[in-house]
Design an enzyme around this catalytic site. Structure first.
Site, PDB file in Angstrom:
ATOM      1  N   TYR A  30       6.681  -4.570   8.910  1.00 31.13           N
ATOM      2  CA  TYR A  30       7.079  -3.143   8.243  1.00 31.13           C
ATOM      3  C   TYR A  30       8.191  -2.899   8.165  1.00 31.13           C
ATOM      4  CZ  TYR A  30       5.307   0.299   5.560  1.00 31.13           C
ATOM      5  OH  TYR A  30       5.330   1.573   4.329  1.00 31.13           O
ATOM      6  N   CYS A  31       9.434  -2.658   7.190  1.00 28.99           N
ATOM      7  CA  CYS A  31      10.546  -1.522   7.442  1.00 28.99           C
ATOM      8  C   CYS A  31      11.519  -2.450   8.280  1.00 28.99           C
ATOM      9  CB  CYS A  31      10.011  -0.248   7.871  1.00 28.99           C
ATOM     10  SG  CYS A  31      11.377   0.614   7.561  1.00 28.99           S
ATOM     11  N   LEU A  32      11.403  -1.810   9.449  1.00 25.71           N
ATOM     12  CA  LEU A  32      12.435  -2.553   9.976  1.00 25.71           C
ATOM     13  C   LEU A  32      11.655  -3.604  11.288  1.00 25.71           C
ATOM     14  CD1 LEU A  32      15.755  -1.556  11.885  1.00 25.71           C
ATOM     15  CD2 LEU A  32      14.262  -0.094  13.261  1.00 25.71           C
ATOM     16  N   GLY A  41      10.273  -5.298  10.227  1.00 23.11           N
ATOM     17  CA  GLY A  41      10.157  -6.673   9.602  1.00 23.11           C
ATOM     18  C   GLY A  41      11.382  -7.327   9.630  1.00 23.11           C
ATOM     19  N   PHE A  66       6.894  -6.563   4.925  1.00 22.90           N
ATOM     20  CA  PHE A  66       6.773  -5.337   3.606  1.00 22.90           C
ATOM     21  C   PHE A  66       7.990  -4.741   4.163  1.00 22.90           C
ATOM     22  CE2 PHE A  66       2.073  -5.288   5.283  1.00 22.90           C
ATOM     23  CZ  PHE A  66       1.653  -6.247   4.580  1.00 22.90           C
TER      24      PHE A  66
END
Length: 397
Positions: A128-130, A132, A156
């Site tokens: 998720y975000c960083l 990811g 994500f």
């Protein structure tokens, strides 16, 4: 509000009592992260476990909010064995923690623990975000036989190309990065209030002026939600990691352009050979969806892309039954021509409802047979039993 910081987390949303309540156990801990394994909710589970890497710019329980909108609880109910990384909240003494630490002592260590606890099957990986971005780096560096440890990669709202990073680029230029380097050098970390001000200005109408209008002009008491409470439960970022991120990823775009190195070897996202599921959100001001979409340009593997309404957080936390939700979904397989993001969006009709079931179906298609459920074994640290979920690191302020 006037200080630039959100209010403290309200007492209505206590971590471990009201939010982050999916049962499980911490099965491993080091100085950077705790690894949580959740208790199965079905008698049979898919053989392949799911390992989630959240961003360390946020506390992990964005993915385990209230029971009715917890992505973790949803996955467990679908018959998945779920593991979650919970990052430490760094302080001044952690100033030298870098991206390599988050890779080696974070994701790679977690993957090895999951493989030890559930051997002989590959792992579905989620970022998720960083988190990811870190996951994409990690898988690109896992070449050949090593990548067979992984069954799939789900991202994500995660960027792998930062050349069009949206409105945040207004605040990140070489002069601003030099200023932040000086500030972080003195403190040893980036304080959350130094991030909050920039994010609020990105959406000033929604996050500043509308709140001031309601509170100060109209005298209306604001209703606090679980998502707002989580947003107020802020974290710090260590100096070295954040400086490396700003210089190497954001400004230089080394990952997309083939200059990023892991263990002194250059990596390329074309070396990722597992199927990819990527989610972008329509009104994301942190990771604009057209930027997230570039994973289709940077990889040669099959990519299923979802565009959902909502923003960076609310678009991801989009449980079944959530009103006014829709999404588009399409898969690029080998031989398919490239469509630019606007062509892709125009070619697909929106589907009403949550995208979570579509992802669950995708995970099921990329999983093998089911096996008897595997409850977590309580881990030990220095001879002492590790705690139940949500662990201890999530409580660090």
């Amino acid at each position: 509000l006037m200080s630039g910081m959100p209010p403290p987390p309200p007492a209505d949303f206590v971590v471990g009592q009201d939010v982050a309540v999916t049962p499980g156990n911490v099965v491993y801990r080091n100085g950077l992260m705790e690894l949580i394994q959740y208790t199965p909710a079905t008698t049979e589970v898919y053989a392949e476990p799911v390992l989630i890497t959240p961003a360390w710019i946020m506390k992990y329980y964005i993915l385990d909010l209230s029971p009715e909108n917890s992505l973790v609880r949803y996955l467990v109910a679908q018959g998945h064995t779920v593991f979650m990384i919970s990052w430490v909240n760094p302080g001044e003494d952690d100033r030298d923690i870098g991206l390599a630490d988050y890779l080696d002592r974070g994701f790679y260590r977690a993957l090895s623990v999951v493989r030890r606890l559930i051997p002989d099957v590959p792992v579905h990986t989620v970022g998720y975000c960083l988190g990811g971005t870190l996951l994409a780096i990690a898988l690109a560096a896992l070449r050949g036989e090593a990548q067979r440890q992984v069954a799939s990669m789900t991202l994500f709202a995660a960027q792998t190309d930062f050349s069009e990073a949206g409105e945040l680029m207004l605040f990140i230029d070489p002069a601003q990065v030099a200023y932040l380097d000086d500030v972080m050098w003195d403190q040893g970390y980036l304080d959350p209030k130094q991030m909050v001000a920039a994010f609020q200005l990105l959406r000033a109408n929604d996050l500043i002026w509308s709140r001031m209008t309601r509170s100060y002009l109209l005298g209306r008491e604001e209703t606090i939600t679980d998502l707002m409470a989580w947003n107020a439960d802020s974290t710090r970022l260590p100096f070295r990691m954040h400086s490396e991120y700003l210089h190497r990823l954001f400004l230089a775009n080394d990952l997309a352009e083939g200059r990023y190195r892991v263990d002194d070897q250059p990596i390329a996202l074309t070396d990722i050979h597992v199927p990819v599921f990527a989610v972008g959100t329509e009104t994301d001001h942190v990771a604009p969806w057209r930027s997230v979409y570039k994973i289709k340009l940077l990889t040669d593997t099959a990519v299923t892309f979802v565009l959902t309404n909502g923003g960076h957080n609310a678009g991801v936390i989009s449980e079944p039954g959530h009103p006014h939700r829709h999404f588009r979904i399409g898969t690029r397989t080998e031989g398919d021509p490239y469509l630019d993001p606007d062509e892709w969006q125009a070619s697909l009709a929106p589907v009403d409802g949550s995208w979570w079931p579509a992802w669950a179906e995708w995970l099921a298609r990329h999983s093998g047979a089911t096996v008897p459920a595997r409850p977590p074994e309580r881990g030990r640290d220095r001879g002492t039993s590790l705690p139940d979920a949500p662990g201890t690191y999530v409580h660090m302020s």
